[in-house]
Design a protein around this motif. Structure first.
Motif, short mmCIF file in Angstrom:
data_model
loop_
_atom_site.label_atom_id
_atom_site.label_comp_id
_atom_site.label_asym_id
_atom_site.label_seq_id
_atom_site.Cartn_x
_atom_site.Cartn_y
_atom_site.Cartn_z
N MET A 187 -16.21 -33.30 -24.23
CA MET A 187 -15.22 -34.09 -23.49
C MET A 187 -14.10 -33.18 -23.02
N ARG A 188 -13.81 -33.14 -21.72
CA ARG A 188 -12.78 -32.29 -21.15
C ARG A 188 -11.43 -33.00 -21.18
N THR A 189 -10.39 -32.21 -21.38
CA THR A 189 -9.03 -32.76 -21.48
C THR A 189 -8.26 -32.41 -20.22
N ASP A 190 -7.58 -33.38 -19.68
CA ASP A 190 -6.77 -33.16 -18.49
C ASP A 190 -5.57 -32.29 -18.85
N PRO A 191 -5.32 -31.19 -18.11
CA PRO A 191 -4.16 -30.33 -18.44
C PRO A 191 -2.84 -31.07 -18.41
N LEU A 192 -2.70 -32.07 -17.51
CA LEU A 192 -1.45 -32.83 -17.45
C LEU A 192 -1.25 -33.64 -18.72
N SER A 193 -2.35 -34.13 -19.31
CA SER A 193 -2.21 -34.91 -20.54
C SER A 193 -1.75 -34.04 -21.70
N ARG A 194 -2.09 -32.74 -21.67
CA ARG A 194 -1.61 -31.85 -22.72
C ARG A 194 -0.09 -31.69 -22.64
N LEU A 195 0.43 -31.55 -21.42
CA LEU A 195 1.88 -31.40 -21.28
C LEU A 195 2.63 -32.67 -21.63
N ALA A 196 1.94 -33.81 -21.64
CA ALA A 196 2.61 -35.08 -21.88
C ALA A 196 2.76 -35.40 -23.37
N ARG A 197 2.36 -34.51 -24.25
CA ARG A 197 2.51 -34.77 -25.67
C ARG A 197 3.99 -34.85 -26.02
N PRO A 198 4.35 -35.66 -27.04
CA PRO A 198 5.77 -35.90 -27.32
C PRO A 198 6.56 -34.62 -27.61
N ARG A 199 5.99 -33.66 -28.32
CA ARG A 199 6.72 -32.45 -28.69
C ARG A 199 6.97 -31.54 -27.49
N ARG A 200 6.29 -31.80 -26.37
CA ARG A 200 6.44 -30.93 -25.21
C ARG A 200 7.31 -31.52 -24.11
N TRP A 201 7.71 -32.76 -24.26
CA TRP A 201 8.54 -33.39 -23.24
C TRP A 201 9.89 -32.70 -23.08
N PRO A 202 10.60 -32.29 -24.16
CA PRO A 202 11.88 -31.59 -23.93
C PRO A 202 11.73 -30.33 -23.11
N ALA A 203 10.67 -29.56 -23.36
CA ALA A 203 10.46 -28.33 -22.58
C ALA A 203 10.17 -28.66 -21.12
N VAL A 204 9.34 -29.67 -20.87
CA VAL A 204 9.03 -30.06 -19.49
C VAL A 204 10.29 -30.52 -18.77
N GLY A 205 11.11 -31.33 -19.45
CA GLY A 205 12.35 -31.80 -18.83
C GLY A 205 13.31 -30.66 -18.53
N ALA A 206 13.43 -29.69 -19.45
CA ALA A 206 14.33 -28.57 -19.22
C ALA A 206 13.87 -27.71 -18.05
N VAL A 207 12.57 -27.49 -17.93
CA VAL A 207 12.04 -26.70 -16.82
C VAL A 207 12.31 -27.38 -15.49
N LEU A 208 12.09 -28.68 -15.42
CA LEU A 208 12.31 -29.41 -14.17
C LEU A 208 13.79 -29.40 -13.78
N LEU A 209 14.68 -29.57 -14.78
CA LEU A 209 16.12 -29.58 -14.47
C LEU A 209 16.61 -28.22 -13.99
#
Length: 394
Positions: free
Chosen positions: A1-23
């Motif tokens: 079963m293949r995992t979508d790369p976007l779903s990996r970034l959506a894990r709860p522990r990675r949301w702060p990093a994603v938000g900081a990068v976008l800001l």
């Protein structure tokens, strides 16, 4: 079963990093069209440092070592070759500086020993040199500005590195304590197996050998089977106690069983009725009160080990004597186990073999030394052997 790369970034522990990068990347679109490329470079380094500081590592095949090294290299390269206006990096500079401090803390505390120094030093250098990206390009700034900027950056860097190093030392101490507790627990199990289970199994083997002799009467056979059953049950009880000790959060000190000098008459009597030589015990009542519980357990283990060695290494012994008496000064107790073995016997010496696990006479000698006592073994008369242990009183 293949995992979508976007779903990996959506894990709860990675949301702060994603938000900081976008800001950090969003203000690039507000820059003047001619300066957007120059603005993108400090925005990318700040976003990369923030991601490394906030993301959980390792991330797939990328380790914290590689990520922290990439952050330090990118920041230092941009310090050397930034091509844009000098005011433009000032917006992202504080964010990148704080992110570099976070990366430095994680690098000093978490990286392997061989990489903690080099990578941590590179990240620290990048954090100290970061203000120069702005100060050196300021027109008519003079030398005071860069010096003040470096000093302002150096003190927090030293504080963060020191805090990370302190916590790293605490982690190392905790790991050593856990390893030491696990080793002590393994040694405890090894002692229990050697002192109790091996003793009972040796008795069972001797009983089985005695049962094979011709001319056994039904009464003798019934008594033999009863002794075999009792020895097997004692071995099972010892195994149950050791398994129970392993299931506890902390290993118990001392022997697996709480035994002492008062249990020696029963031990010697059982030794004499399980196919061994005639055995007697001379236990001075005043000796029991002189030793602490841990020292009594060590004395019991010495007698048990000596009796087991007699069964295994001196089958031709005809008599065994166990003596427990206070020393003449009344400050210590001497325990001796002697036998009339034979000149051809091979007896165990007080040698510690690599990986011996703290069992046998060598392990008991170490236990006696820990109590402030001594343990010796050697020939007794022309054909015997003696094990002697002296333990101080309370």
């Amino acid at each position: 079963m293949r995992t979508d790369p976007l779903s990996r970034l959506a894990r709860p522990r990675r949301w702060p990093a994603v938000g900081a990068v976008l800001l950090l990347l969003a203000p690039v679109v507000l820059a003047h069209p001619g300066d957007r490329l120059a603005a993108l470079l400090p925005a990318l380094t700040a976003a990369l440092a923030a991601a490394v500081a906030l993301l959980p590592w390792p991330l797939g095949r990328v380790t914290l070592t590689a990520a922290a090294g990439a952050v330090a290299a990118a920041s230092l390269l941009l310090d050397l070759g930034y091509p844009g206006p000098y005011r433009l990096p000032a917006f992202w500079l504080p964010f990148e500086w704080l992110a570099l401090l976070g990366v430095l803390f994680r690098a000093v505390r978490r990286l392997p020993d061989r990489w903690a120094g080099p990578i941590g030093g590179a990240v620290a250098l990048a954090a100290v040199a970061l203000p120069l990206r702005f100060a050196l390009r300021t027109p008519h700034g003079g030398a005071a500005g860069p010096v003040v900027a470096v000093l302002f950056s150096l003190l927090p860097v030293l504080g963060v590195a020191g805090a990370g190093l302190y916590l790293r030392v605490l982690d190392a101490r905790r790991e050593r304590a856990v390893d030491r507790a696990r080793r002590e627990q393994r040694l405890e199990v090894a002692r229990g197996l050697h002192d109790f289970v091996a003793h009972e199994v040796t008795g069972i083997v001797l009983e089985a050998q005695a049962g094979q002799l011709p001319g056994q009467e039904p009464v003798e056979t019934a008594a033999l089977l009863r002794r075999l059953e009792e020895a097997g049950l004692r071995a099972l009880d010892s195994m149950d106690e050791m398994v129970g000790a392993l299931r506890e959060e902390q290993a118990t000190a001392g022997t697996t069983r709480r035994v002492g000098l008062a249990d020696l008459p029963e031990l010697v009597a059982r030794f004499g009725t399980t196919g061994g030589p005639r055995a007697t015990v001379d236990l001075a009542p005043e000796a029991v009160g002189l030793l602490a519980a841990e020292a009594q357990a060590t004395a019991y283990a010495v007698v048990l080990e000596a009796l087991t060695n007699i069964r295994r290494h001196a089958p031709q012994a005809t008599a065994v004597t166990v003596r427990v008496a206070p020393e003449p000064d009344g400050r210590a107790v001497r325990v001796t186990v002697g036998d009339t073995g034979g000149p051809a016997t091979r007896r165990p010496r007080l040698r510690r073999r690599p990986g011996a696990g703290g069992t046998g006479l060598a392990g008991l000698a170490a236990r006696a030394t820990a109590h402030g006592g001594t343990l010796t073994s050697g020939p007794l008369g022309p054909s015997g052997w003696q094990v002697s242990c002296t333990l101080p009183g309370r």
